[in-house]
Enzyme design. Sequence first.
Site, PDB file in Angstrom:
ATOM      1  N   ASP A  92       6.738  -2.125 -12.199  1.00  0.00           N
ATOM      2  CA  ASP A  92       6.427  -1.540 -11.182  1.00  0.00           C
ATOM      3  C   ASP A  92       7.892  -1.611 -10.437  1.00  0.00           C
ATOM      4  O   ASP A  92       8.479  -2.478  -9.838  1.00  0.00           O
ATOM      5  CB  ASP A  92       5.689  -2.573 -10.106  1.00  0.00           C
ATOM      6  CG  ASP A  92       5.556  -1.904  -8.673  1.00  0.00           C
ATOM      7  OD1 ASP A  92       5.998  -0.882  -8.272  1.00  0.00           O
ATOM      8  OD2 ASP A  92       5.054  -2.728  -7.946  1.00  0.00           O
TER       9      ASP A  92
ATOM     10  N   ARG B 181      12.816  -3.511  -5.137  1.00  0.00           N
ATOM     11  CA  ARG B 181      12.768  -4.454  -6.136  1.00  0.00           C
ATOM     12  C   ARG B 181      12.066  -3.894  -7.247  1.00  0.00           C
ATOM     13  O   ARG B 181      11.140  -3.219  -7.174  1.00  0.00           O
ATOM     14  CB  ARG B 181      11.943  -5.833  -5.798  1.00  0.00           C
ATOM     15  CG  ARG B 181      12.836  -6.313  -4.439  1.00  0.00           C
ATOM     16  CD  ARG B 181      12.223  -7.713  -4.203  1.00  0.00           C
ATOM     17  NE  ARG B 181      10.743  -7.634  -3.983  1.00  0.00           N
ATOM     18  CZ  ARG B 181      10.116  -8.741  -3.637  1.00  0.00           C
ATOM     19  NH1 ARG B 181      10.627 -10.008  -3.894  1.00  0.00           N
ATOM     20  NH2 ARG B 181       8.916  -8.611  -3.309  1.00  0.00           N
TER      21      ARG B 181
ATOM     22  N   ASP C 198       3.477   4.809  -7.504  1.00  0.00           N
ATOM     23  CA  ASP C 198       3.158   3.272  -7.179  1.00  0.00           C
ATOM     24  C   ASP C 198       1.589   3.142  -5.910  1.00  0.00           C
ATOM     25  O   ASP C 198       0.945   2.241  -6.181  1.00  0.00           O
ATOM     26  CB  ASP C 198       4.181   2.399  -6.136  1.00  0.00           C
ATOM     27  CG  ASP C 198       4.832   3.562  -5.057  1.00  0.00           C
ATOM     28  OD1 ASP C 198       4.336   4.439  -5.002  1.00  0.00           O
ATOM     29  OD2 ASP C 198       5.499   2.821  -4.229  1.00  0.00           O
TER      30      ASP C 198
HETATM   31  N1  LIG Z   1      10.540 -12.278   5.394  1.00  0.00           N
HETATM   32  C1  LIG Z   1      10.681 -10.746   5.183  1.00  0.00           C
HETATM   33  N2  LIG Z   1      10.768 -10.151   6.606  1.00  0.00           N
HETATM   34  C2  LIG Z   1      10.889  -8.999   6.658  1.00  0.00           C
HETATM   35  N3  LIG Z   1      10.837  -7.897   5.553  1.00  0.00           N
HETATM   36  C3  LIG Z   1      10.997  -8.551   4.191  1.00  0.00           C
HETATM   37  C4  LIG Z   1      10.932 -10.164   4.233  1.00  0.00           C
HETATM   38  N4  LIG Z   1      10.884 -10.363   2.917  1.00  0.00           N
HETATM   39  C5  LIG Z   1      11.086  -9.082   2.316  1.00  0.00           C
HETATM   40  N5  LIG Z   1      10.849  -8.237   3.288  1.00  0.00           N
HETATM   41  C6  LIG Z   1      11.178  -6.780   3.043  1.00  0.00           C
HETATM   42  O1  LIG Z   1      10.206  -6.309   2.107  1.00  0.00           O
HETATM   43  C7  LIG Z   1      10.351  -5.189   1.400  1.00  0.00           C
HETATM   44  C8  LIG Z   1      10.449  -5.445   0.102  1.00  0.00           C
HETATM   45  O2  LIG Z   1       8.825  -5.546  -0.166  1.00  0.00           O
HETATM   46  P1  LIG Z   1       8.523  -5.342  -1.655  1.00  0.00           P
HETATM   47  O3  LIG Z   1       8.963  -6.417  -2.532  1.00  0.00           O
HETATM   48  O4  LIG Z   1       6.973  -5.197  -1.255  1.00  0.00           O
HETATM   49  O5  LIG Z   1       9.261  -4.139  -1.723  1.00  0.00           O
HETATM   50  P2  LIG Z   1       9.447  -3.054  -2.932  1.00  0.00           P
HETATM   51  O6  LIG Z   1       8.270  -3.600  -3.958  1.00  0.00           O
HETATM   52  O7  LIG Z   1      10.555  -3.122  -3.254  1.00  0.00           O
HETATM   53  O8  LIG Z   1       8.908  -1.964  -2.188  1.00  0.00           O
HETATM   54  P3  LIG Z   1       8.874  -0.642  -2.458  1.00  0.00           P
HETATM   55  O9  LIG Z   1       7.801  -0.676  -3.516  1.00  0.00           O
HETATM   56  O10 LIG Z   1       8.478   0.042  -1.173  1.00  0.00           O
HETATM   57  O11 LIG Z   1      10.318  -0.424  -2.981  1.00  0.00           O
HETATM   58  C9  LIG Z   1      12.080  -4.892   1.807  1.00  0.00           C
HETATM   59  O12 LIG Z   1      12.118  -3.905   2.943  1.00  0.00           O
HETATM   60  C10 LIG Z   1      12.484  -6.399   2.268  1.00  0.00           C
HETATM   61  O13 LIG Z   1      13.618  -6.141   2.991  1.00  0.00           O
HETATM   62  C1  LIG Z   2       6.369   6.352  -0.270  1.00  0.00           C
HETATM   63  C2  LIG Z   2       6.735   5.630  -1.335  1.00  0.00           C
HETATM   64  C3  LIG Z   2       8.434   5.623  -1.086  1.00  0.00           C
HETATM   65  C4  LIG Z   2       6.306   4.043  -1.246  1.00  0.00           C
HETATM   66  O1  LIG Z   2       6.937   3.543  -2.117  1.00  0.00           O
HETATM   67  C5  LIG Z   2       6.587   6.103  -2.716  1.00  0.00           C
HETATM   68  O2  LIG Z   2       5.237   6.084  -3.092  1.00  0.00           O
HETATM   69  C6  LIG Z   2       7.078   7.739  -2.889  1.00  0.00           C
HETATM   70  O3  LIG Z   2       8.319   7.722  -3.104  1.00  0.00           O
HETATM   71  N1  LIG Z   2       6.237   8.560  -2.753  1.00  0.00           N
HETATM   72  C7  LIG Z   2       6.289   9.949  -2.850  1.00  0.00           C
HETATM   73  C8  LIG Z   2       5.740  10.723  -1.809  1.00  0.00           C
HETATM   74  C9  LIG Z   2       4.397  10.659  -1.450  1.00  0.00           C
HETATM   75  O4  LIG Z   2       3.687   9.560  -1.917  1.00  0.00           O
HETATM   76  O5  LIG Z   2       3.714  11.470  -1.032  1.00  0.00           O
END
Ligand SMILES: Nc1ncnc2c1ncn2[C@@H]1O[C@H](COP(=O)(O)OP(=O)(O)OP(=O)(O)O)[C@@H](O)[C@H]1O
Ligand SMILES: CC(C)(CO)[C@@H](O)C(=O)NCCC(=O)O
Length: 268
Positions: A7, A12, A102
């Site tokens: 993922d 991340r 995702d």
């Molecule tokens: N304690 C916290 N408070 C606020 N935000 C946080 C905290 N811990 C992590 N985040 C935020 O959560 C987000 C990351 O979450 P997650 O790991 O679900 O993201 P991700 O999988 O990378 O997200 P995406 O798939 O949207 O890129 C980042 O914006 C990070 O800064």
């Molecule tokens: C909205 C995000 C950034 C969430 O991770 C991702 O799903 C994405 O890039 N989506 C493409 C646009 C859409 O979902 O309509």
Amino acid sequence: MLMLLIDSGNTRVKVTYLINQFRQTEDLLVLEHDHIDKLHDWCNTLPEVPVRAIGVNVAGEVIAHKIQQALPASCPLQWLAAQAQTLHLKNSYQHPEQLGADRWMGLLGLSEHRQHPELPAMLVSFGTATTVDSIDADNLFMGGLIFPGVMLMRASLHKGTANLPAIDLRKSEVPPAFPHNTEQAILSGIIAAQAGAIVRQWKAVLDKTAQPPTIFVTGGARHGVLPELHRLLNDIAQVKGFDTITLQEIESPVLDGLRIYARAEWNH
Ligand SMILES: Nc1ncnc2c1ncn2[C@@H]1O[C@H](COP(=O)(O)OP(=O)(O)OP(=O)(O)O)[C@@H](O)[C@H]1O
Ligand SMILES: CC(C)(CO)[C@@H](O)C(=O)NCCC(=O)O
């Protein structure tokens, strides 16, 4: 046969694996974008050499390439996209493949968490962006919202104005309705925007389907929003005559969806 599930999000990358289609371990690798090369060493610690990888990537081509480079040469990688239909899940997007992969896999992953599949469900993901997606009782993706995540809202206020500071977000209490200082005003504003959007969608699903959706919540930024979300949901439950609104936290719906996809393919 060991298969990797990936993922790749905007903040991340999360990786786990299946052995002979079963998740035999809770092993989960979580990497910031700057550390994707560590995937290579992690693969060397696995009980078997991975022979295949499937995943979703919404972080762009450069990250996709880095992930590919970090995998063993013996391990072909397939990135999945949203489709008009995947297994039981149907997509109402005008251009189905435009939907974030995702979001799509996350919705697929809900099927192993739904205790009441006869009711609609929502998946709220507090990641880099916040997404609020709904499916009805017939597993049709009804549509969903994308808006800046908690950290993006915080950063954009700080960057886009002269006077607003970058606030500390590590608080998980209900923020005040009438803030009396700048820090509180920003915090309350962000939490209200995030929680309010979810309540709005909950009501939209209820209005459209005449059934209350179960809400599933995931993502690293969820903790700060949850107290206010619970409070608003209790209020609206009362107004709408429900004892309670079911809200369930889940850790990794996207990886759950990938696992469901992989098993279905395996059994085909
Ligand atoms: N304690 C916290 N408070 C606020 N935000 C946080 C905290 N811990 C992590 N985040 C935020 O959560 C987000 C990351 O979450 P997650 O790991 O679900 O993201 P991700 O999988 O990378 O997200 P995406 O798939 O949207 O890129 C980042 O914006 C990070 O800064
Ligand atoms: C909205 C995000 C950034 C969430 O991770 C991702 O799903 C994405 O890039 N989506 C493409 C646009 C859409 O979902 O309509």
